[in-house]
Motif scaffolding. Structure first.
Motif, PDB file in Angstrom:
ATOM      1  N   GLU A 155       0.815  -1.213   0.000  1.00 48.41           N
ATOM      2  CA  GLU A 155       0.000   0.000   0.000  1.00 48.41           C
ATOM      3  C   GLU A 155       0.853   1.269   0.000  1.00 48.41           C
ATOM      4  OE1 GLU A 155      -3.314  -0.067   2.600  1.00 48.41           O
ATOM      5  OE2 GLU A 155      -4.131  -1.813   1.568  1.00 48.41           O
ATOM      6  N   PHE A 156       2.093   1.140   0.426  1.00 47.20           N
ATOM      7  CA  PHE A 156       2.982   2.306   0.384  1.00 47.20           C
ATOM      8  C   PHE A 156       3.995   2.189  -0.751  1.00 47.20           C
ATOM      9  CE2 PHE A 156       1.057   2.754   4.480  1.00 47.20           C
ATOM     10  CZ  PHE A 156       0.920   4.125   4.627  1.00 47.20           C
ATOM     11  N   TYR A 157       3.741   1.269  -1.684  1.00 43.27           N
ATOM     12  CA  TYR A 157       4.568   1.129  -2.891  1.00 43.27           C
ATOM     13  C   TYR A 157       6.049   1.011  -2.548  1.00 43.27           C
ATOM     14  CZ  TYR A 157       0.222   2.400  -5.143  1.00 43.27           C
ATOM     15  OH  TYR A 157      -1.082   2.415  -5.548  1.00 43.27           O
ATOM     16  N   PHE A 215      -8.911   5.108   1.753  1.00 38.67           N
ATOM     17  CA  PHE A 215      -9.246   3.695   1.939  1.00 38.67           C
ATOM     18  C   PHE A 215      -9.137   3.240   3.397  1.00 38.67           C
ATOM     19  CE2 PHE A 215      -7.976   3.813  -2.609  1.00 38.67           C
ATOM     20  CZ  PHE A 215      -9.223   3.535  -3.121  1.00 38.67           C
ATOM     21  N   GLY A 216      -8.103   3.694   4.090  1.00 35.53           N
ATOM     22  CA  GLY A 216      -7.964   3.321   5.501  1.00 35.53           C
ATOM     23  C   GLY A 216      -9.147   3.814   6.336  1.00 35.53           C
ATOM     24  N   PRO A 217      -9.382   5.143   6.321  1.00 37.39           N
ATOM     25  CA  PRO A 217     -10.508   5.659   7.107  1.00 37.39           C
ATOM     26  C   PRO A 217     -11.855   5.089   6.670  1.00 37.39           C
ATOM     27  CG  PRO A 217      -9.017   7.437   6.528  1.00 37.39           C
ATOM     28  CD  PRO A 217      -8.531   6.223   5.802  1.00 37.39           C
ATOM     29  N   ARG A 244       9.503   2.351  -4.501  1.00 41.66           N
ATOM     30  CA  ARG A 244      10.403   3.313  -3.832  1.00 41.66           C
ATOM     31  C   ARG A 244      11.818   2.749  -3.783  1.00 41.66           C
ATOM     32  NH1 ARG A 244       7.189   7.113  -0.856  1.00 41.66           N
ATOM     33  NH2 ARG A 244       5.058   6.357  -0.656  1.00 41.66           N
ATOM     34  N   ARG A 266      -0.111   8.333  -4.561  1.00 42.43           N
ATOM     35  CA  ARG A 266      -0.823   7.051  -4.587  1.00 42.43           C
ATOM     36  C   ARG A 266      -0.998   6.495  -3.172  1.00 42.43           C
ATOM     37  NH1 ARG A 266       1.822   3.197  -8.963  1.00 42.43           N
ATOM     38  NH2 ARG A 266       3.382   4.729  -9.549  1.00 42.43           N
ATOM     39  N   SER A 267       0.092   6.592  -2.376  1.00 44.73           N
ATOM     40  CA  SER A 267       0.014   6.095  -0.998  1.00 44.73           C
ATOM     41  C   SER A 267      -1.012   6.892  -0.200  1.00 44.73           C
ATOM     42  CB  SER A 267       1.369   6.236  -0.298  1.00 44.73           C
ATOM     43  OG  SER A 267       2.352   5.550  -1.005  1.00 44.73           O
ATOM     44  N   MET A 268      -1.090   8.179  -0.541  1.00 45.32           N
ATOM     45  CA  MET A 268      -1.982   9.076   0.202  1.00 45.32           C
ATOM     46  C   MET A 268      -3.434   8.600   0.122  1.00 45.32           C
ATOM     47  SD  MET A 268      -0.893  11.767   1.817  1.00 45.32           S
ATOM     48  CE  MET A 268       0.220  12.862   0.953  1.00 45.32           C
ATOM     49  N   ASN A 309      -4.484   5.658   0.293  1.00 47.20           N
ATOM     50  CA  ASN A 309      -4.685   4.668   1.352  1.00 47.20           C
ATOM     51  C   ASN A 309      -4.848   5.331   2.704  1.00 47.20           C
ATOM     52  OD1 ASN A 309      -4.441   2.260  -0.202  1.00 47.20           O
ATOM     53  ND2 ASN A 309      -2.279   2.720  -0.416  1.00 47.20           N
ATOM     54  N   VAL A 310      -4.017   6.362   2.917  1.00 55.74           N
ATOM     55  CA  VAL A 310      -4.011   7.024   4.224  1.00 55.74           C
ATOM     56  C   VAL A 310      -5.271   7.873   4.407  1.00 55.74           C
ATOM     57  CG1 VAL A 310      -2.781   8.696   5.659  1.00 55.74           C
ATOM     58  CG2 VAL A 310      -1.497   7.057   4.272  1.00 55.74           C
ATOM     59  N   THR A 326     -12.452   2.177   5.414  1.00 55.72           N
ATOM     60  CA  THR A 326     -12.574   0.811   5.938  1.00 55.72           C
ATOM     61  C   THR A 326     -12.955   0.864   7.411  1.00 55.72           C
ATOM     62  OG1 THR A 326     -10.848   0.096   4.413  1.00 55.72           O
ATOM     63  CG2 THR A 326     -11.347  -1.381   6.240  1.00 55.72           C
ATOM     64  N   ARG A 352       7.629  11.282   6.002  1.00 56.64           N
ATOM     65  CA  ARG A 352       7.290  10.001   5.378  1.00 56.64           C
ATOM     66  C   ARG A 352       7.224   8.912   6.446  1.00 56.64           C
ATOM     67  NH1 ARG A 352       7.971  10.343  -0.175  1.00 56.64           N
ATOM     68  NH2 ARG A 352       9.190  12.157  -0.804  1.00 56.64           N
ATOM     69  N   VAL A 401       7.663  14.512   2.590  1.00 60.62           N
ATOM     70  CA  VAL A 401       6.957  14.618   1.316  1.00 60.62           C
ATOM     71  C   VAL A 401       7.029  16.084   0.896  1.00 60.62           C
ATOM     72  CG1 VAL A 401       4.780  14.224   0.100  1.00 60.62           C
ATOM     73  CG2 VAL A 401       5.391  12.780   2.035  1.00 60.62           C
ATOM     74  N   VAL A 442      -6.789  -1.330  11.172  1.00 60.33           N
ATOM     75  CA  VAL A 442      -7.699  -1.479  10.042  1.00 60.33           C
ATOM     76  C   VAL A 442      -7.281  -2.640   9.141  1.00 60.33           C
ATOM     77  CG1 VAL A 442      -8.496  -0.338   7.923  1.00 60.33           C
ATOM     78  CG2 VAL A 442      -8.372   0.944  10.048  1.00 60.33           C
ATOM     79  N   ARG A 443      -5.994  -2.815   8.967  1.00 60.02           N
ATOM     80  CA  ARG A 443      -5.515  -3.732   7.938  1.00 60.02           C
ATOM     81  C   ARG A 443      -5.061  -5.109   8.433  1.00 60.02           C
ATOM     82  NH1 ARG A 443      -7.783  -1.292   4.473  1.00 60.02           N
ATOM     83  NH2 ARG A 443      -6.867  -0.143   2.754  1.00 60.02           N
ATOM     84  N   PHE A 467      -3.520   2.972  13.825  1.00 59.35           N
ATOM     85  CA  PHE A 467      -4.720   3.029  12.991  1.00 59.35           C
ATOM     86  C   PHE A 467      -4.568   2.104  11.780  1.00 59.35           C
ATOM     87  CE2 PHE A 467      -7.192   4.878   9.490  1.00 59.35           C
ATOM     88  CZ  PHE A 467      -8.455   4.804  10.052  1.00 59.35           C
ATOM     89  N   PHE A 468      -3.421   2.211  11.107  1.00 59.22           N
ATOM     90  CA  PHE A 468      -3.202   1.389   9.914  1.00 59.22           C
ATOM     91  C   PHE A 468      -3.273  -0.097  10.263  1.00 59.22           C
ATOM     92  CE2 PHE A 468      -0.744  -1.036   6.916  1.00 59.22           C
ATOM     93  CZ  PHE A 468      -1.126  -0.519   5.691  1.00 59.22           C
ATOM     94  N   ASP A 518       3.938   8.915  -3.594  1.00 59.84           N
ATOM     95  CA  ASP A 518       3.425   9.616  -2.416  1.00 59.84           C
ATOM     96  C   ASP A 518       1.936   9.897  -2.559  1.00 59.84           C
ATOM     97  OD1 ASP A 518       5.823   9.718  -1.009  1.00 59.84           O
ATOM     98  OD2 ASP A 518       6.504  11.430  -2.182  1.00 59.84           O
TER      99      ASP A 518
END
Lengths: 309, 172
Positions: free
Chosen positions: A81-83, B115-117, A87, B107-109, B111-112, B119, A278, A271, A227-228, A223-224, B105
């Motif tokens: 999810e964080f690619y 999609f996360g909230p 990276r 793309r990841s955002m 999720n943050v 879910t 990050r 970022v 949820v996951r 939180f992550f 960054d």
């Protein structure tokens, strides 16, 4: 009780290996529980208390391995999810080009230290195009995780290799060495001892991705993971990782002391242009003569370098 | 129209649940096929729950003494659900657009920030929406339907989890 930076991660306590032979050593469940309780980590003790043991209270290695595999598979969500693979490729590519330019015609070995079930190496093998002269290797002392890495690599016909070994002690050190999420496991002088392994002939560059501490990191991590993740072990260790993460100043201090033959810096901490930290920051080091070439090869990403020390 | 829209939304939700349920269970790198199968599994396994809701609605219509009044009330009930779930689904689908950009960054955002909230709030949204609908249409049939919706929609994830635990699904 709130988690503390001094609490060890459960996964660090569940397995023990002889550092010389990598032979697995028995771990008594009650000793792990007592250690966790002594630190006030009741939740961790509860998680360990349900793991199966044999007649003398030694943790069942198969059950522990299964728990570790589950945790690594779940943690792969974070990487996906964080690619993280992408990276990694975007940083490793310019480093490989720099090393290639310095020694044309020679093959380049890139080693993932503490690779777990080999997500990064397998992702790079599947998606990155570094060229036929680059060999991707993953090393981990946990034979179960390495067996899983090999199985998955074979299943997807990926061109990479995995060794059940302490990556820091390989007889023929790789030119480029890297890791993800291992630095915070090393406390005190152990961090310098780990980094010192890079100060060997043949190593041209190293970099370590690890969680970046910030006031929001533990909350975001909680939180992550909440949820996951499914397993209590992954949730526990994932949140603790963010709490235990080393600040950049500590990483730089350790790297300067342990690897005086390298120029070191932090890479990609925020970022930009936002002041947003990050999830991961990167401790990056190269031989001094390669600094100019690396900056050139990084192109626009050179602006993410934090200043060489 | 309202039942069709709610069916589409429930099926879309089942698809996302199937996807989410499959994450973290396979160490594969190339997993498009694996995730497509997981989404299909979510959609298929979601249908009995949707059928349960449909069945409850049919029974309620069969036993009501005033069919037309119940029809009008259930239109209001369904409309309330749409007011909640159409924006929810729209934002979730739009959040895929930034994933076309090269920046990891950004793309990841997604999720943050999305999609996360999303879910995390999903169970509360399901319960909150049927509570709001029941509040707008305060009658026994609304309460019965609300219970059926909550059970049907929120049981999908545990059901899929059981399939894994019983070895009926396998990662590579």
């Amino acid at each position: 009780m709130l988690p503390s930076r001094d609490w060890p991660e459960i996964t660090d306590l569940l397995v023990a290996f002889d550092p010389q032979t990598l032979q697995r050593l028995p771990v008594h469940r009650q000793e792990v529980i007592d250690k966790l309780l002594a630190m006030g980590n009741r939740r961790g003790a509860r998680i360990v208390s349900v793991l199966p043991v044999d007649a003398v209270g030694v943790l069942d290695p198969a059950a522990v391995d299964q728990a570790l595999l589950t945790a690594h598979r779940e943690m792969q969500i974070l990487s996906e999810e964080f690619y993280h693979g992408l990276r990694m490729a975007r940083l490793l590519g310019p480093i490989i080009n720099t090393v290639r330019e310095a020694a044309p015609g020679q093959s380049i070995r890139a080693l993932d230290i503490g690779c777990g079930h080999g997500y990064v190496v397998r992702w790079l093998a599947a998606n990155a195009r570094f060229g036929p002269d680059v060999e991707l290797i993953g090393a981990d002392y946990n034979t179960t995780l390495i067996a899983e890495a090999r199985r998955l690599a074979q299943h997807e016909d990926l061109n990479c290799r995995f060794e059940a070994a302490d990556g820091t002690r390989l007889s023929n050190p790789a030119a480029v060495q890297f890791s993800t999420g291992i630095l915070h496991h090393f406390r005190g002088g152990d961090l310098e001892a780990l980094l010192q392994c890079h100060e060997r002939d043949g190593v041209q560059a190293y970099f370590h991705f690890d969680f970046q501490p910030s006031p929001l990191a533990p909350l975001g991590s909680w939180f992550f993971h909440r949820v996951r993740m499914r397993s209590a072990l992954t949730l526990h260790d994932g949140v603790l990782s963010a709490i235990r993460a080393h600040p950049a100043s500590r990483l730089l201090e350790a790297a300067r002391a342990a690897t005086p033959g390298f120029k070191v810096c932090m890479f990609s901490t925020h970022v930009r242009p936002l002041p947003l930290p990050r999830v991961f920051h990167v401790l990056l080091a190269v031989r001094p003569e390669l600094v100019g070439a690396l900056e050139r090869n990084l192109g626009g990403m050179a602006s993410r370098l934090g200043g060489w020390q | 129209m309202i039942p069709v829209a709610l069916y589409v939304l429930a099926t879309l939700d089942a698809l996302f649940v199937g996807y989410r349920d499959a994450t973290g269970r396979s160490g594969q790198i190339r997993k498009h096929g694996y995730l497509l199968r997981a989404m299909l599994r979510g959609v298929l396994m979601g249908q009995p729950g949707i059928a349960l809701i449909g069945g409850v609605v049919v029974v309620l219509f069969l036993v009501t003494p005033d069919f037309d009044a119940l029809w009008r009330d259930f239109e209001i009930y369904g409309e309330t659900l749409l007011w909640v779930f159409v924006p929810y689904a729209t934002i979730a689908l739009l959040a895929f657009l930034p994933r076309l950009l090269p920046s990891v960054d950004i793309r990841s955002m997604t999720n943050v920030v999305v999609f996360g909230p999303f879910t995390a709030v999903r169970p509360f949204l399901v319960i909150g929406s049927v509570a709001a609908a029941s509040w707008r249409v305060p009658r026994l049939e609304s309460y019965v339907l609300s219970v059926a919706i909550v059970i049907a929609i929120l049981s999908l994830e545990p059901v899929l989890d059981q399939l894994w635990k019983r070895g009926l699904c396998r990662p590579a």
